[in-house]
Design a protein around this motif. Structure first.
Motif: not given
Length: 309
Positions: A123-132
């Motif tokens: 899920p950290i991969g998706v969280a990073i995308q949300v930040i982007l």
């Protein structure tokens, strides 16, 4: 080559199917695209962002790395697009549309669905995308808007518009509830999960419906080609150099590298249309870059898994 094909059919092909489905349904039923877009902005995307951030803990060190990468990457794209626009001899309006097409990336209804498919167990991969997505929205309503109408809106008006965005509220609430470990009653959590689960399909079908409105034959021109090459090929190459320079690795590096390869944001076309400045070229670029990204994103995902395992 077999692994490359597997990535295409498992990740990119499902996206393409939903885009085609959206285009077909739009041709047949003529949906109200503004209403669909508002449904995504005010319902599906905030729910997906909230659930992801509520369930994922991002360390401050990782957040710092991501923020530094984004600043360097977006800054490099601004500088690069400025000099390329000058080299092409584009008029002021054309140059503004060109620069927006390179800098503004479709991190929302293209990027988050891709990230959710790739990082389903991380899920950290998706969280990073949300930040982007947050950074991209800031860039859209500051740099992107300034490019088109530098004297029409005040800085405070832009800030107010940005703070009204539901994704910002979802971000703050999701992070706060995660940090303070606040539980959610089942009768609220279940509908939020249902809405969040529907985000991928609704976002991609809507994007396909929007793209179906554009004329394919009109997008074959020099500005569109150069813009797409810069966005889809040069962009990831620059991102890779920044990732190596910052010594990033693992899921963080994978997520950032893949995010750098997404096509031109539909917001660049929406802004141009709203202010009647180069809207046709902007729309053509969004369509062409989205089509070509089916190939380039597949290659970048493949490279990310090889380089940053």
């Amino acid at each position: 080559m077999m692994y490359l094909g597997m990535i295409f059919f498992k990740i990119v092909a499902p996206i393409l199917v939903l885009l085609v489905l959206g285009a077909f349904l739009q041709r047949k039923f003529q949906f109200n695209l503004k209403a669909l877009s508002q449904l995504i902005t005010y319902c599906f995307m905030p729910a997906a962002v909230f659930v992801n951030l509520y369930e994922t803990s991002v360390e401050l060190s990782v957040l710092g790395e991501v923020a530094l990468f984004i600043v360097l990457f977006i800054g490099s794209q601004m500088v690069l697009s400025h000099f390329i626009a000058k080299g092409l001899g584009l008029k002021k309006t054309e140059a503004a549309v060109f620069k927006n097409s390179v800098v503004l990336i479709n991190s929302g209804n293209y990027g988050i669905p891709v990230a959710q498919m790739i990082f389903v167990t991380q899920p950290i991969g998706v969280a990073i995308q949300v930040i982007l997505v947050i950074f991209q929205n800031v860039t859209t309503y500051t740099y992107g808007l300034y490019n088109l109408i530098s004297s029409t809106k005040s800085g405070m008006a832009i800030v107010k518009d940005f703070l009204k965005m539901p994704i910002i509220h979802a971000l703050i609430i999701g992070v706060a509830m995660n940090f303070f470990n606040i539980g959610i009653p089942q009768f609220i959590r279940i509908p939020i999960d249902h809405v969040a689960d529907g985000f991928i399909a609704v976002a991609l079908i809507t994007l396909g419906a929007q793209l179906s409105q554009l004329e394919i034959k009109s997008m074959f021109n020099r500005t569109v080609f150069v813009s797409c090459f810069t966005r889809l090929v040069v962009g990831p190459a620059v991102a890779l150099l920044i990732i190596f320079a910052l010594s990033l690795d693992g899921v963080v590096a994978q997520s950032l590298f893949i995010a750098s390869a997404f096509p031109t944001s539909r917001n660049s076309s929406s802004l141009a249309l709203e202010y009647d400045l180069g809207s046709e070229t902007a729309a053509q670029t969004v369509l062409f870059s989205t089509i070509v990204s089916c190939i380039t994103v597949t290659i970048v995902i493949y490279m990310a898994e090889i380089l940053f395992t």
